[in-house]
Design an enzyme around this catalytic site. Structure first.
Site, PDB file in Angstrom:
ATOM      1  CG  ASN A  40      -0.219  -0.170   2.517  1.00 48.82           C
ATOM      2  OD1 ASN A  40       0.664   0.603   2.852  1.00 48.82           O
ATOM      3  ND2 ASN A  40      -0.582  -1.203   3.279  1.00 48.82           N
TER       4      ASN A  40
ATOM      5  CE  LYS B  14      -9.722  -4.161  13.734  1.00 49.54           C
ATOM      6  NZ  LYS B  14      -8.820  -4.006  12.577  1.00 49.54           N
TER       7      LYS B  14
ATOM      8  N   PRO C 223      -3.972 -12.214   9.524  1.00 48.04           N
ATOM      9  CG  PRO C 223      -2.121 -12.784  10.812  1.00 48.04           C
ATOM     10  CD  PRO C 223      -2.659 -12.880   9.424  1.00 48.04           C
ATOM     11  CG  ASP C 224      -7.489  -7.133  13.009  1.00 44.08           C
ATOM     12  OD1 ASP C 224      -6.657  -6.448  13.638  1.00 44.08           O
ATOM     13  OD2 ASP C 224      -8.539  -6.671  12.549  1.00 44.08           O
ATOM     14  CB  ILE C 225      -1.392  -7.323  14.225  1.00 44.56           C
ATOM     15  CG1 ILE C 225      -0.821  -8.193  13.110  1.00 44.56           C
ATOM     16  CG2 ILE C 225      -0.391  -7.217  15.381  1.00 44.56           C
ATOM     17  CD1 ILE C 225       0.399  -7.589  12.423  1.00 44.56           C
ATOM     18  CG  LEU C 226      -5.610  -2.657  16.670  1.00 45.14           C
ATOM     19  CD1 LEU C 226      -4.574  -2.170  17.673  1.00 45.14           C
ATOM     20  CD2 LEU C 226      -6.142  -1.494  15.842  1.00 45.14           C
TER      21      LEU C 226
ATOM     22  CG  ASP D 166      -7.135  -5.107   5.370  1.00 45.58           C
ATOM     23  OD1 ASP D 166      -6.730  -5.036   6.538  1.00 45.58           O
ATOM     24  OD2 ASP D 166      -7.690  -4.172   4.777  1.00 45.58           O
TER      25      ASP D 166
ATOM     26  CE  LYS E 273      -8.264  -0.316  12.666  1.00 44.25           C
ATOM     27  NZ  LYS E 273      -7.451   0.213  11.538  1.00 44.25           N
TER      28      LYS E 273
ATOM     29  CG  PHE F 166      -2.835   5.228  13.441  1.00 40.59           C
ATOM     30  CD1 PHE F 166      -2.651   6.478  12.876  1.00 40.59           C
ATOM     31  CD2 PHE F 166      -2.149   4.923  14.605  1.00 40.59           C
ATOM     32  CE1 PHE F 166      -1.791   7.407  13.441  1.00 40.59           C
ATOM     33  CE2 PHE F 166      -1.282   5.832  15.187  1.00 40.59           C
ATOM     34  CZ  PHE F 166      -1.113   7.084  14.606  1.00 40.59           C
TER      35      PHE F 166
END
Length: 406
Positions: free
Chosen positions: A212, A343, A307-310, A281, A339, A325
């Site tokens: 990105n 999270k 995987p969603d680290i946050l 993502d 969010k 963020f």
């Protein structure tokens, strides 16, 4: 003894009705022990006489570049070199434009170009002039170069309009200068801070990948400010052209899986985690060991979710204060709050990356801070370094409060 005692403040006064406030500011700075050297533009002289500033500062006032009062020095270079801080107040749209473009055609603008001291600018102008895209662009340029702005106030302006554009009050400017020279307390002394930054690289084959636009600038600024505030800082970064800030332990990673592993390995030892990285993502389900050859007019890639680290550290956290963020292009408040709650963050930084002055690659940002009760603070456009400082101040205050209650 005042922190300003013996400090040389070069005060640039531009042409505007707010020049009378600069006289009051000169008086307050002088009373605080500062050495105030005043430079007036020719337009400023139309509003307030140089004698006023000479009397208040007890020093000669400079107007004409060629009016050299001391033959042993070149005045604008001497002023530039002697300054501990250069403040332009009031700053007109014209002077802001000159500084942004690097123009030097009078005593003040040449001094500004020559100085190595911090430059502060306190704008004062009509509300529509202040909002003009050209003026805002020039301010953004200066912010990216490290110039600090003292935001104008809102209210009745001399032109009759009501809005933003009124020069900040002398007391407010004086307090900001005193804080600058006093030095800010090391609010994160003894804390272990983990920061993630940059984008991740998800390989398709040995020569291609998905990523990105993240430059890492926001995360690197946070890491640098955290060190300045006394923390022991680990920076986990995706590929970036930036150099690691001094005093930071840098861990380079490539993919989202690499970043997850690095973060989880340091989760327990961290007190504050700032997840500023723009983690991909999705990743290709299969990574080709060889370069994929062009064999047809189309290529289909199957992507699988990273995987969603946050969210994972939000679930696992114990004592940690976690900041996330949310980079959005629409419905910022709604998406940021969603969010934060999903999270389990303590704070979330939301920014609309489609907005001018915000986003990945620039040196400035426009952000909004949220906690579980909603919007905490909305910051105007400013350098990412200033955003980082305010974010960490807010986090430090809340961490100290929580520690005191436990």
């Amino acid at each position: 003894m005042s922190v300003l005692h013996g400090k040389t403040i070069v005060l640039g006064v531009c042409g505007g009705i707010a020049a009378y406030k600069a006289a009051a500011l000169t008086s307050k700075l002088t009373q605080a022990g500062a050495i105030v050297r005043v430079i007036m533009t020719k337009s400023a002289v139309e509003f307030v006489a140089p004698l006023t500033f000479q009397t208040l500062s007890r020093h000669h006032v400079f107007v004409d570049t060629f009016d050299e009062k001391d033959p042993s020095v070149v005045s604008h270079i001497n002023l530039a070199d002697s300054a501990d801080l250069v403040l332009v107040a009031p700053a007109t749209a014209n002077m802001i434009g000159k500084l942004a473009l690097g123009l030097g055609d009078d005593m003040l603008s040449t001094t500004l170009l020559a100085t190595m001291a911090p430059i502060w600018v306190a704008p004062a102008m009509n509300v529509h002039m202040y909002a003009n895209p050209a003026v805002q662009h020039n301010m953004q340029t200066l912010l990216s170069r490290g110039v600090r702005f003292i935001e104008p106030g809102e209210g009745q302006l001399a032109c009759g309009y009501v809005g933003k554009g009124r020069l900040a009050e002398p007391e407010e400017i004086l307090a900001a200068i005193e804080l600058h020279f006093k030095g800010e307390p090391r609010r994160l002394e003894g804390q272990r801070v983990l920061v993630t930054a940059g984008g991740t690289v998800e390989r398709i084959d040995p020569v291609r990948y998905i990523t990105n636009d993240s430059s890492g600038k926001m995360g690197y600024a946070i890491a640098e400010e955290a060190v300045r505030m006394g923390a022991k800082v680990t920076l986990i970064s995706g590929p970036s052209a930036l150099s690691a800030p001094e005093g930071v332990q840098l861990i380079n990673v490539q993919s989202a899986l690499d970043m997850r592993e690095a973060v989880l390995a340091r989760l327990d030892e961290s007190n504050l985690i700032v997840k500023a990285a723009a983690v991909a993502d999705y990743r290709p389900s299969v990574v080709s060991e060889q370069k994929i050859k062009k064999k047809s007019d189309s290529l289909t890639l199957e992507l699988v979710k990273n995987p969603d680290i946050l969210q994972e550290i939000g679930t696992l956290k114990k004592h940690q204060f976690i900041i996330g963020f949310a980079a959005e292009t629409e419905r910022l408040d709604e998406h940021a709050m969603d969010k934060l709650n999903r999270k389990n963050c303590d704070l979330i930084v939301g920014n609309d990356v489609s907005q001018e002055g915000a986003g990945f690659s620039g040196d400035t940002n426009v952000v909004r801070f949220y906690d579980r009760n909603g919007l905490v603070e909305a910051l105007p456009i400013q350098s990412k370094k200033d955003v980082a400082r305010r974010l960490l101040e807010l986090a430090a205050d809340r961490m100290h409060t929580a520690a005191g209650e436990s």
